[in-house]
Design a protein around this motif. Structure first.
Motif, mmCIF file in Angstrom:
data_model
loop_
_atom_site.group_PDB
_atom_site.id
_atom_site.type_symbol
_atom_site.label_atom_id
_atom_site.label_comp_id
_atom_site.label_asym_id
_atom_site.label_seq_id
_atom_site.Cartn_x
_atom_site.Cartn_y
_atom_site.Cartn_z
ATOM 1 N N PHE A 81 0.827 -1.209 0.000
ATOM 2 C CA PHE A 81 0.000 0.000 0.000
ATOM 3 C C PHE A 81 0.865 1.264 0.000
ATOM 4 N N LEU A 82 1.846 1.312 0.902
ATOM 5 C CA LEU A 82 2.705 2.495 0.975
ATOM 6 C C LEU A 82 3.543 2.660 -0.281
ATOM 7 N N GLU A 83 4.062 1.558 -0.794
ATOM 8 C CA GLU A 83 4.867 1.642 -2.016
ATOM 9 C C GLU A 83 4.035 2.104 -3.205
ATOM 10 N N PHE A 84 2.788 1.670 -3.244
ATOM 11 C CA PHE A 84 1.913 2.105 -4.337
ATOM 12 C C PHE A 84 1.605 3.599 -4.237
ATOM 13 N N VAL A 85 1.224 4.055 -3.055
ATOM 14 C CA VAL A 85 0.865 5.469 -2.877
ATOM 15 C C VAL A 85 2.061 6.368 -3.155
ATOM 16 N N ILE A 86 3.201 6.060 -2.525
ATOM 17 C CA ILE A 86 4.395 6.893 -2.712
ATOM 18 C C ILE A 86 4.915 6.769 -4.141
ATOM 19 N N GLY A 87 4.929 5.534 -4.662
ATOM 20 C CA GLY A 87 5.420 5.318 -6.025
ATOM 21 C C GLY A 87 4.568 6.019 -7.062
ATOM 22 N N PHE A 88 3.249 5.999 -6.882
ATOM 23 C CA PHE A 88 2.359 6.685 -7.823
ATOM 24 C C PHE A 88 2.584 8.192 -7.752
ATOM 25 N N ALA A 113 19.110 -1.161 -6.952
ATOM 26 C CA ALA A 113 20.382 -1.761 -7.360
ATOM 27 C C ALA A 113 21.115 -2.433 -6.200
ATOM 28 N N MET A 114 20.671 -2.195 -4.978
ATOM 29 C CA MET A 114 21.328 -2.761 -3.804
ATOM 30 C C MET A 114 20.703 -4.100 -3.439
ATOM 31 N N ALA A 115 21.521 -5.047 -3.015
ATOM 32 C CA ALA A 115 21.025 -6.346 -2.583
ATOM 33 C C ALA A 115 20.235 -6.194 -1.281
ATOM 34 N N PRO A 116 19.158 -6.961 -1.104
ATOM 35 C CA PRO A 116 18.363 -6.860 0.132
ATOM 36 C C PRO A 116 19.175 -7.106 1.398
ATOM 37 N N THR A 117 20.176 -7.987 1.321
ATOM 38 C CA THR A 117 21.016 -8.219 2.504
ATOM 39 C C THR A 117 21.814 -6.966 2.871
ATOM 40 N N VAL A 118 22.289 -6.258 1.858
ATOM 41 C CA VAL A 118 23.033 -5.014 2.103
ATOM 42 C C VAL A 118 22.109 -3.961 2.690
ATOM 43 N N TRP A 165 11.507 1.693 1.506
ATOM 44 C CA TRP A 165 12.630 2.478 0.986
ATOM 45 C C TRP A 165 13.243 1.802 -0.232
ATOM 46 N N GLN A 166 13.376 0.485 -0.183
ATOM 47 C CA GLN A 166 14.058 -0.201 -1.285
ATOM 48 C C GLN A 166 13.165 -0.402 -2.502
ATOM 49 N N TRP A 167 11.885 -0.735 -2.314
ATOM 50 C CA TRP A 167 11.072 -1.199 -3.432
ATOM 51 C C TRP A 167 10.039 -0.208 -3.939
ATOM 52 N N THR A 168 9.912 0.954 -3.304
ATOM 53 C CA THR A 168 9.036 1.990 -3.874
ATOM 54 C C THR A 168 9.490 2.402 -5.280
ATOM 55 N N PRO A 169 10.798 2.536 -5.545
ATOM 56 C CA PRO A 169 11.221 2.873 -6.915
ATOM 57 C C PRO A 169 10.776 1.853 -7.961
ATOM 58 N N PHE A 170 10.683 0.582 -7.578
ATOM 59 C CA PHE A 170 10.203 -0.437 -8.514
ATOM 60 C C PHE A 170 8.751 -0.163 -8.911
ATOM 61 N N PHE A 225 5.661 -11.373 -0.335
ATOM 62 C CA PHE A 225 5.409 -12.631 0.359
ATOM 63 C C PHE A 225 6.704 -13.381 0.639
ATOM 64 N N ARG A 226 7.720 -13.163 -0.191
ATOM 65 C CA ARG A 226 8.944 -13.969 -0.118
ATOM 66 C C ARG A 226 10.015 -13.355 0.771
ATOM 67 N N ILE A 227 9.716 -12.289 1.485
ATOM 68 C CA ILE A 227 10.753 -11.592 2.250
ATOM 69 C C ILE A 227 11.424 -12.540 3.244
ATOM 70 N N TYR A 228 12.723 -12.564 3.180
ATOM 71 C CA TYR A 228 13.501 -13.397 4.106
ATOM 72 C C TYR A 228 14.827 -12.743 4.464
ATOM 73 N N ASP A 229 15.598 -12.350 3.434
ATOM 74 C CA ASP A 229 16.960 -11.872 3.673
ATOM 75 C C ASP A 229 16.996 -10.610 4.528
ATOM 76 N N THR A 230 16.029 -9.703 4.326
ATOM 77 C CA THR A 230 15.990 -8.481 5.141
ATOM 78 C C THR A 230 15.710 -8.823 6.597
ATOM 79 N N ILE A 231 14.791 -9.771 6.822
ATOM 80 C CA ILE A 231 14.486 -10.202 8.192
ATOM 81 C C ILE A 231 15.713 -10.849 8.825
#
Length: 294
Positions: A81-88, A113-118, A165-170, A225-231
């Motif tokens: 939701f936040l990524e859609f609102v901010i991205g739009f 361009a940054m890896a989720p682990t980074v 922060w990471q995926w709103t640009p997508f 749904f697949r978030i893992y590395d950030t956690i």
């Protein structure tokens, strides 16, 4: 005769490499996953007995699973939701810029361009209670230090903030591409009729962008749904189980403790949930397309 046979078999020969890859990397792993979800499977066991629905029964009776399902649902809804609102919003602003659009666009796209682990490690340092930059600025404005990643109330919002922060640009780049493809004639007609900017956005932009919006939401929902590395880098499922998503308990129970059958059962449930959601969104897209044709 030979040329006729070759002509008929040509399409199958062209498709053969793709079909082989599909069998190796999609269909076989799914069949294997489904199979071991009905077994007490572990790579260290010589025999992996068939247990039927026991893994699923244990799963649905587990409070950890239902908590993980709730955490996943909250995380996915809030981030998308936040990524859609901010991205739009960013897409609309960039679409209206006439000077420096590509420069701003390149800067905004840097997080992707940054890896989720980074990204996870970076935000872990930024949110550190003792020397994190967020607490430094909080103290500058008169607020007390906050243990972002170990506080029960802030750990999940901290993950949401990181993902946004990471995926709103997508989300922004998909919506921006859609905005650039819209025709100018409806806006010119609306301007002649005296429509305001908001009315043009509400009654022209949104309806014409509906399919693009659904596709953007679909892609980000599947990925969220697949978030893992950030956690893993930030909270490791804690504090307690406040950030334990479905993908995290797959690792924590299925891989960490080598209970692959139970982990496979969770993956099957996740697959059913994601496919159901995809089907719902695709039906929405089809309904919108039919509405446009009529």
């Amino acid at each position: 005769m030979k040329s006729l046979k070759l002509q008929r078999s040509g399409p199958y020969l062209v498709m053969a490499p793709g079909i082989i890859l599909l069998l190796l990397f999609a269909i076989y792993p799914f069949v294997f996953l489904l199979k071991i979800s009905f077994q007490e499977y572990s790579p260290i066991n010589a025999v992996n007995p068939f247990v039927g629905w026991d893994n699923y029964k244990e799963l649905f009776q587990s409070k950890i699973f239902w908590n993980a399902l709730w955490v996943t649902a909250v995380f996915v809804f809030c981030t998308v939701f936040l990524e859609f609102v901010i991205g739009f919003g960013l897409a609309v602003i960039l679409n209206r810029l006439t000077v420096g659009q590509r420069i701003y666009q390149s800067i905004i796209l840097l997080p992707i361009a940054m890896a989720p682990t980074v990204v996870g490690l970076m935000f872990r340092f930024m949110m550190n209670e003792q020397y994190g930059v967020l607490n430094y600025f909080a103290e500058m404005f008169g607020f007390s230090r906050t243990a972002w990643l170990s506080d029960l109330n802030y750990a999940l919002p901290a993950l949401v903030l990181t993902d946004v922060w990471q995926w709103t640009p997508f989300m922004m780049i998909i919506l921006l591409a859609g905005l650039k493809g819209l025709p100018d004639e409806p806006y010119e007609a609306a301007l002649i009729d005296g429509a305001s900017s908001w009315q043009s956005f509400r009654y022209i932009t949104i309806p014409q962008m509906s399919r693009i919006i659904y596709i953007a939401l679909l892609l980000r929902t599947i990925d969220a749904f697949r978030i893992y590395d950030t956690i893993y880098m930030m909270t490791k499922g804690g504090p307690l189980t406040k950030t334990s998503t479905l993908s995290w308990i797959v690792y924590d129970r299925g891989i960490k403790f080598l209970d692959f059958g139970y982990g496979a059962a969770i993956c099957v449930v996740m697959l059913i949930l994601v496919v159901s959601l995809i089907t719902f969104i695709l039906k929405k897209i089809d309904l919108f397309e039919v509405g446009n044709r009529t």
